[in-house]
Design an enzyme around this catalytic site. Structure first.
Site, PDB file in Angstrom:
ATOM      1  N   CYS A 298      50.888  47.682  36.862  1.00 22.21           N
ATOM      2  CA  CYS A 298      50.703  47.588  38.304  1.00 22.21           C
ATOM      3  C   CYS A 298      51.521  48.648  39.025  1.00 22.21           C
ATOM      4  O   CYS A 298      51.122  49.158  40.050  1.00 22.21           O
ATOM      5  CB  CYS A 298      51.103  46.204  38.776  1.00 22.21           C
ATOM      6  SG  CYS A 298      52.726  45.733  38.156  1.00 22.21           S
ATOM      7  N   GLU A 395      42.458  51.241  42.519  1.00 24.84           N
ATOM      8  CA  GLU A 395      43.305  51.070  41.337  1.00 24.84           C
ATOM      9  C   GLU A 395      42.427  51.196  40.087  1.00 24.84           C
ATOM     10  O   GLU A 395      41.565  50.342  39.841  1.00 24.84           O
ATOM     11  CB  GLU A 395      43.964  49.682  41.380  1.00 24.84           C
ATOM     12  CG  GLU A 395      44.913  49.430  40.226  1.00 24.84           C
ATOM     13  CD  GLU A 395      45.449  47.998  40.197  1.00 24.84           C
ATOM     14  OE1 GLU A 395      44.677  47.049  40.414  1.00 24.84           O
ATOM     15  OE2 GLU A 395      46.654  47.839  39.927  1.00 24.84           O
TER      16      GLU A 395
HETATM   17  P1  NAD Z   1      42.968  39.234  37.287  1.00 30.39           P
HETATM   18  O1  NAD Z   1      43.194  39.037  38.744  1.00 30.39           O
HETATM   19  O2  NAD Z   1      41.594  39.456  36.813  1.00 30.39           O
HETATM   20  O3  NAD Z   1      43.513  37.931  36.482  1.00 30.39           O
HETATM   21  C1  NAD Z   1      44.837  37.489  36.630  1.00 30.39           C
HETATM   22  C2  NAD Z   1      44.895  36.025  36.254  1.00 30.39           C
HETATM   23  O4  NAD Z   1      44.137  35.277  37.216  1.00 30.39           O
HETATM   24  C3  NAD Z   1      44.283  35.703  34.888  1.00 30.39           C
HETATM   25  O5  NAD Z   1      45.020  34.704  34.246  1.00 30.39           O
HETATM   26  C4  NAD Z   1      42.914  35.170  35.268  1.00 30.39           C
HETATM   27  O6  NAD Z   1      42.357  34.315  34.300  1.00 30.39           O
HETATM   28  C5  NAD Z   1      43.243  34.414  36.534  1.00 30.39           C
HETATM   29  N1  NAD Z   1      42.104  34.130  37.409  1.00 30.39           N
HETATM   30  C6  NAD Z   1      40.948  34.833  37.530  1.00 30.39           C
HETATM   31  N2  NAD Z   1      40.133  34.209  38.418  1.00 30.39           N
HETATM   32  C7  NAD Z   1      40.804  33.115  38.861  1.00 30.39           C
HETATM   33  C8  NAD Z   1      40.499  32.070  39.778  1.00 30.39           C
HETATM   34  N3  NAD Z   1      39.320  32.006  40.423  1.00 30.39           N
HETATM   35  N4  NAD Z   1      41.407  31.110  39.993  1.00 30.39           N
HETATM   36  C9  NAD Z   1      42.609  31.155  39.357  1.00 30.39           C
HETATM   37  N5  NAD Z   1      42.941  32.089  38.457  1.00 30.39           N
HETATM   38  C10 NAD Z   1      42.055  33.072  38.223  1.00 30.39           C
HETATM   39  O7  NAD Z   1      43.956  40.401  36.832  1.00 30.39           O
HETATM   40  P2  NAD Z   1      44.042  41.135  35.410  1.00 30.39           P
HETATM   41  O8  NAD Z   1      42.839  41.987  35.218  1.00 30.39           O
HETATM   42  O9  NAD Z   1      44.398  40.156  34.344  1.00 30.39           O
HETATM   43  O10 NAD Z   1      45.334  42.043  35.641  1.00 30.39           O
HETATM   44  C11 NAD Z   1      45.299  43.296  36.230  1.00 30.39           C
HETATM   45  C12 NAD Z   1      45.688  43.228  37.688  1.00 30.39           C
HETATM   46  O11 NAD Z   1      46.962  42.596  37.832  1.00 30.39           O
HETATM   47  C13 NAD Z   1      45.852  44.609  38.286  1.00 30.39           C
HETATM   48  O12 NAD Z   1      45.317  44.605  39.589  1.00 30.39           O
HETATM   49  C14 NAD Z   1      47.351  44.799  38.331  1.00 30.39           C
HETATM   50  O13 NAD Z   1      47.810  45.717  39.287  1.00 30.39           O
HETATM   51  C15 NAD Z   1      47.812  43.415  38.624  1.00 30.39           C
HETATM   52  N6  NAD Z   1      49.203  43.255  38.215  1.00 30.39           N
HETATM   53  C16 NAD Z   1      50.162  43.143  39.176  1.00 30.39           C
HETATM   54  C17 NAD Z   1      51.495  43.048  38.815  1.00 30.39           C
HETATM   55  C18 NAD Z   1      52.593  42.934  39.833  1.00 30.39           C
HETATM   56  O14 NAD Z   1      53.715  42.624  39.466  1.00 30.39           O
HETATM   57  N7  NAD Z   1      52.317  43.174  41.104  1.00 30.39           N
HETATM   58  C19 NAD Z   1      51.846  43.066  37.470  1.00 30.39           C
HETATM   59  C20 NAD Z   1      50.830  43.186  36.518  1.00 30.39           C
HETATM   60  C21 NAD Z   1      49.508  43.274  36.901  1.00 30.39           C
END
Ligand code: NAD
Length: 492
Positions: A298, A395
């Site tokens: 991220c 992103e």
């Molecule tokens: P994502 O948003 O697709 O999923 C994150 C989590 O949310 C997963 O466990 C997923 O199963 C869950 N999820 C998905 N839909 C949901 C719903 N409707 N209700 C509840 N939970 C739900 O993200 P990803 O692809 O796993 O990760 C990448 C993203 O995370 C990137 O945008 C990255 O920048 C961000 N990220 C941010 C940080 C930070 O500290 N700011 C750190 C790491 C990653």
């Protein structure tokens, strides 16, 4: 699992993880359905995990609720909770090889990176919050009536922790360690693609003395298990890390029941190279900022802004260095860049590269998928894109760098702040006044000067704008897992 190779020291072989189950109320439990876990380096299925239903999530929340309301954890003295957290850190270190191999297999992370960063960081997180657990003190307040007024910091209750695929260990421990330190109980829903290390951590936490029901792990999809956790009335607080799109949805759902939520969301950081930068430092920082964790982080710095007099020199340096970066098997100790964590992540990055080509970008390095099994993408450098290109503004979350020139400090700051994101930013300069001046103007939760991704459990981390709200790490994280109660006792 560890074999000794006399050329490069200990070398881990690929583990063969047992099928994963749900961890609820201190018991391992089968799920009605199962989900394949894929090795991103080969594309092969390596094991399966249970797919939690809404009913499973309900059971996990009920267990966490009972452990909070009736169990010992919330009432255990901070010093005793600290001992348990310290044992967690010790167990992480003693089981480091197993954690490294599991995380590398699941995410495709180079084992060297996983050992030095992911596993060491979580041990430090537990040590840090072990110390914090001992100092969760309130305050006394002087008031002008005959009364004794004081505050206490209480745990919030049941925490629903939802984490992404890219740093499964670090981003779950950054929630679980402070939540436990403060006396909360937890239901953790790891990312569907990378669930394995969460199950190992449930074992470790239990072995360290975390009571039954205090940590529960439900593997499964976001749409079913994640959604059920978000909406469950027995959950008192949500800690979410993931994309801005899902985070926005999570905030809306939490808002309906006025549930507190911390949001760690997407980023698209600018990395500014001023003409007075030390070029020797620039090279390493620029590479690290876009290829670390195969660009899937991220706080990556995928937007390189270069002072115009240095622009051609920097592009020449990247054209020379980037094609030589070792891309390969995460279990090879010389690998710097592993595969992307899943086919959908690779496809998304490829789409952005294809779009860049149609917009007339110059591909300075890379640009292609490797001709091998697994989800490998060459580290890619793109120049000459229009500044409003989606390739720059959105992103990508892969090892893809865009490079743009700027003419003066004001323009660099404006370009850096021009996206909806505000997680991290960085600059390279040997001018101290400029470092402070620009750091103050950058819209980001963290700013690095003359290096990238300098992180520590003591340093707060989180976003501004659409990169989220709230802070993880540091004493600030404990604010998210405690609430202040005031007690006023009449002395009349
Ligand atoms: P994502 O948003 O697709 O999923 C994150 C989590 O949310 C997963 O466990 C997923 O199963 C869950 N999820 C998905 N839909 C949901 C719903 N409707 N209700 C509840 N939970 C739900 O993200 P990803 O692809 O796993 O990760 C990448 C993203 O995370 C990137 O945008 C990255 O920048 C961000 N990220 C941010 C940080 C930070 O500290 N700011 C750190 C790491 C990653």
């Amino acid at each position: 699992m560890t074999t000794v190779d006399d050329r490069v020291g200990p070398v881990l072989s690929r583990p063969e993880p047992a099928p994963g189950r749900l961890f609820i109320a201190g018991q391992w439990r089968e799920g009605a359905e199962r989900r394949n876990v894929i090795d991103p380096a080969t594309g092969n299925v390596v094991t399966t995990v249970a797919e939690a239903t809404a009913a499973d999530v309900h059971d996990a929340v009920v267990a966490a609720r009972a452990a909070f309301d009736d169990g010992p954890w919330a009432r255990t003295p901070g010093r005793e909770r600290a001992r348990v957290l310290h044992r967690v850190a010790d167990l992480i270190r003693s089981r480091a090889d197993e954690l490294v191999a599991t995380e590398s297999l699941d995410v495709g992370k180079p084992v060297t990176l996983c050992r030095a960063v992911d596993v060491e960081t979580i041990a430090e997180q537990y040590e840090y919050y072990s110390a914090m657990a001992q100092s969760l003190d309130g305050a006394t307040r002087q008031i002008p009536i005959p009364a004794h007024a004081y505050t206490v910091r209480e745990p919030i209750g049941v925490v629903g922790a939802i984490t992404p695929f890219n740093f499964p260990l670090i981003l779950s421990s950054s929630k679980i360690a402070p939540a436990l330190a403060a006396g909360n109980t937890i239901v953790h829903k790891p990312a569907e693609d990378t669930p394995l290390s969460a199950l190992l951590m449930a074992e470790i936490l239990t072995e360290a003395g975390v009571p039954d029901g205090v940590i529960n792990v439900v593997t499964g999809s976001g749409a079913v298990a994640g959604e059920a956790l978000l909406r469950h009335p027995g959950v008192d607080k949500i800690a979410f890390t993931g994309s801005t799109a899902v985070g926005r949805h999570a905030a809306q759902v939490a808002g309906e029941s006025l549930k507190p939520i911390t949001l760690e969301l997407g980023g698209n950081a600018a990395h500014i190279i001023f003409e007075d930068a030390d070029f020797d430092k620039v090279v390493g920082a620029v590479i690290k900022a876009f290829v670390f964790n195969t660009g899937q982080f991220c706080m990556a710095g995928p937007r390189l802004l270069v002072a115009e007099p240095l622009y051609d020199t920097v592009l020449g340096m990247l054209a020379q260095v980037v094609p030589g970066l070792p891309v390969g098997d995460p279990f090879d100790e010389s690998t710097v860049i592993g595969p992307m964590a899943g086919e959908r992540h690779l496809a998304k990055a490829q789409e952005y590269i294809a779009l860049a080509r149609t917009q007339g970008a110059r591909v300075v390095a890379g640009g292609e998928r490797l001709d091998s099994p697994g989800f490998y993408l060459q580290p890619t450098v793109l120049a000459g894109l229009p500044s409003d290109s989606r390739v720059i503004r959105e992103e990508i979350f892969g090892p893809v760098l865009t490079v743009e020139p700027f003419w003066d400090e004001q323009e660099a700051i404006a370009m850096a702040n021009s996206t909806p994101y505000g997680l991290a930013a960085g600059l390279q300069t040997e001018n101290l006044a400029r470092a402070h001046r620009v750091a103050a103007r950058l819209q980001a939760g963290i700013v690095w000067v003359n290096d990238w991704a300098m992180l520590d459990p003591a340093v707060p981390f989180g976003g501004v704008k659409q990169s989220g709200s709230g802070r993880e790490y540091g004493p600030e994280a404990l604010d998210a897992y405690t609430r202040t109660k005031s007690v006023v006792i009449s002395l009349a």
